[in-house]
Design an enzyme around this catalytic site. Structure first.
Site, PDB file in Angstrom:
ATOM      1  N   ASN A   1       0.815  -0.937   0.082  1.00  0.00           N
ATOM      2  CA  ASN A   1      -0.036   0.068   0.302  1.00  0.00           C
ATOM      3  C   ASN A   1       0.963   1.226  -0.062  1.00  0.00           C
ATOM      4  OD1 ASN A   1       0.440   1.106   2.807  1.00  0.00           O
ATOM      5  ND2 ASN A   1      -0.561  -0.738   3.412  1.00  0.00           N
TER       6      ASN A   1
ATOM      7  N   ASN B   1      -7.735  -7.816  10.150  1.00  0.00           N
ATOM      8  CA  ASN B   1      -7.633  -8.413   8.818  1.00  0.00           C
ATOM      9  C   ASN B   1      -7.866  -9.938   8.759  1.00  0.00           C
ATOM     10  OD1 ASN B   1      -5.642  -6.202   7.837  1.00  0.00           O
ATOM     11  ND2 ASN B   1      -7.567  -5.924   7.069  1.00  0.00           N
TER      12      ASN B   1
ATOM     13  N   ALA C   1       3.281   1.056   8.055  1.00  0.00           N
ATOM     14  CA  ALA C   1       2.701  -0.180   7.441  1.00  0.00           C
ATOM     15  C   ALA C   1       1.240   0.244   6.688  1.00  0.00           C
ATOM     16  CB  ALA C   1       2.778  -1.199   8.099  1.00  0.00           C
TER      17      ALA C   1
ATOM     18  N   ARG D   1      -8.725  -4.153  -2.199  1.00  0.00           N
ATOM     19  CA  ARG D   1      -8.459  -5.162  -1.576  1.00  0.00           C
ATOM     20  C   ARG D   1      -9.503  -6.415  -1.691  1.00  0.00           C
ATOM     21  NH1 ARG D   1      -4.049  -5.021   2.149  1.00  0.00           N
ATOM     22  NH2 ARG D   1      -2.492  -3.445   1.234  1.00  0.00           N
TER      23      ARG D   1
ATOM     24  N   HIS E   1      -8.582   0.142   2.737  1.00  0.00           N
ATOM     25  CA  HIS E   1      -9.499  -0.696   3.603  1.00  0.00           C
ATOM     26  C   HIS E   1     -10.421   0.210   4.115  1.00  0.00           C
ATOM     27  CE1 HIS E   1      -6.433  -4.002   4.664  1.00  0.00           C
ATOM     28  NE2 HIS E   1      -7.300  -4.586   3.969  1.00  0.00           N
TER      29      HIS E   1
ATOM     30  N   CYS F   1      -7.038  -1.204  13.018  1.00  0.00           N
ATOM     31  CA  CYS F   1      -6.207  -2.382  12.278  1.00  0.00           C
ATOM     32  C   CYS F   1      -5.558  -3.205  13.197  1.00  0.00           C
ATOM     33  CB  CYS F   1      -5.120  -2.000  11.570  1.00  0.00           C
ATOM     34  SG  CYS F   1      -5.785  -0.503  10.245  1.00  0.00           S
TER      35      CYS F   1
ATOM     36  N   ASP G   1     -11.726   0.317   6.967  1.00  0.00           N
ATOM     37  CA  ASP G   1     -11.675   1.001   8.257  1.00  0.00           C
ATOM     38  C   ASP G   1     -10.741   2.089   8.478  1.00  0.00           C
ATOM     39  OD1 ASP G   1      -9.320  -0.419   8.091  1.00  0.00           O
ATOM     40  OD2 ASP G   1      -9.724  -1.791   9.898  1.00  0.00           O
TER      41      ASP G   1
HETATM   42  N1  ARG Z   1       0.163  -3.512   5.777  1.00  0.00           N
HETATM   43  C1  ARG Z   1      -1.078  -3.791   6.056  1.00  0.00           C
HETATM   44  C2  ARG Z   1      -1.580  -4.006   4.662  1.00  0.00           C
HETATM   45  O1  ARG Z   1      -1.412  -3.275   3.728  1.00  0.00           O
HETATM   46  C3  ARG Z   1      -1.616  -2.995   6.756  1.00  0.00           C
HETATM   47  C4  ARG Z   1      -3.144  -3.638   7.169  1.00  0.00           C
HETATM   48  C5  ARG Z   1      -4.080  -2.586   7.964  1.00  0.00           C
HETATM   49  N2  ARG Z   1      -5.102  -3.107   8.506  1.00  0.00           N
HETATM   50  C6  ARG Z   1      -6.196  -2.599   8.018  1.00  0.00           C
HETATM   51  N3  ARG Z   1      -7.451  -3.212   8.777  1.00  0.00           N
HETATM   52  N4  ARG Z   1      -6.582  -1.469   7.628  1.00  0.00           N
HETATM   53  O2  ARG Z   1      -2.500  -4.951   4.298  1.00  0.00           O
END
Ligand code: ARG
Length: 270
Positions: free
Chosen positions: A19, A68, A251, A134, A163, A257, A165
């Site tokens: 991402n 996730n 990240a 995603r 995402h 998350c 969230d």
């Molecule tokens: N680096 C992870 C990804 O890109 C971060 C996930 C963040 N999680 C979330 N529920 N937004 O998948």
């Protein structure tokens, strides 16, 4: 009492880029990440939540983002199937944890990508489902059929808000925080029509993951850097809390998350 799944950041790091937040040359500070994660856990415990732990595993740096792992519905969990191969190794780890803890684990077909509570959030009776970046729209449809709830698919259009969230957070059955530009025009209309009490965040605070909040009762926990959201939350009768999560933002993640509500989200009416 709120039950929340978290995974300690022992093996967390920026090991790939899936991402726009991630840059392998901008590593997370390990000791600081550890402290920030501990502080988040302590804060959630102080609000009355029970924290359950998923054991971290080397080679799965994003396992810390337990939101996730899947979508929890009563004692059932619809397991995630990650779009990026870098995260697919998490699926069996998550499945094993849920099985050991008495959940009925359900898998979608291999052809459907689905990233759990990161992209599927209840507000009242309705499941709001982020798709395109995603999760697939068809996966959201299938999830809705399985659990017998109406799903409103919302297309996500900004890669920074990949995402649901990261740009939408149900607070109560008729209330949510959101960042409108992360949705297409149709999605914006759906949210406006369906959710009566909306708190809108500005771009500068959306970038601080204002929408990525953990809700426990009327307490709302976010990263630092969201003063305007906190002011709006207070005016609406919520109690906001902030805790620094800079190392996880690297990240593309923040408070929400890092958590998965195991007993049903606050805003869900099932
Ligand atoms: N680096 C992870 C990804 O890109 C971060 C996930 C963040 N999680 C979330 N529920 N937004 O998948």
């Amino acid at each position: 009492m709120a039950r929340i799944l978290m995974c300690p950041p022992e093996h967390y790091g920026i090991e790939y880029e899936i991402n726009p937040w991630m840059n392998t040359r901008r590593q997370a500070d390990h000791a600081l990440a550890q402290r920030q994660w501990n502080d988040l856990r302590d804060l959630l415990e102080s609000l009355g939540a029970t924290i359950e732990l998923l054991e971290p595993l080397a080679g799965l740096p994003d396992l810390v983002f337990t939101a996730n792992a899947g979508l929890v519905y009563g004692n059932r969990v619809i397991l995630s199937h990650f779009r990026h191969p870098q995260r697919q190794g998490e699926e069996q780890v998550d499945a094993a944890w849920f099985e050991r803890h008495g959940f009925q684990v359900e898998r979608l077909g291999e052809e459907h990508y689905f990233e759990g509570a990161g992209d599927a959030l209840f507000c009242g009776e309705t499941l709001f489902g982020g798709y395109h970046i995603r999760t697939d729209a068809l996966a959201q449809q299938e999830v809705g059929e399985r659990i017998g709830h109406r799903v409103l698919p919302l297309e996500l259009v900004d890669p920074y808000y990949y995402h649901l969230d990261t740009c939408f957070c149900p607070l109560a059955p008729t209330a949510a925080i959101w960042f409108p530009p992360a949705f297409d025009e149709y999605g914006q209309k759906v949210i406006e029509a369906e959710i009566a009490d909306r708190i809108e965040v500005a771009e500068s605070e959306a970038r601080s993951f204002a929408c990525n909040a953990v809700v426990v009762g009327t307490h709302v926990v976010t990263n630092t850097g969201c003063p305007d959201l906190h002011r709006q939350l207070k005016a609406a009768g919520f109690t906001p809390h902030e805790t620094p999560l800079s190392e996880f933002v690297k990240a593309g993640g923040s408070a929400k998350c890092l958590t998965l509500r195991l007993d049903g989200e606050e805003a869900a009416t099932w």
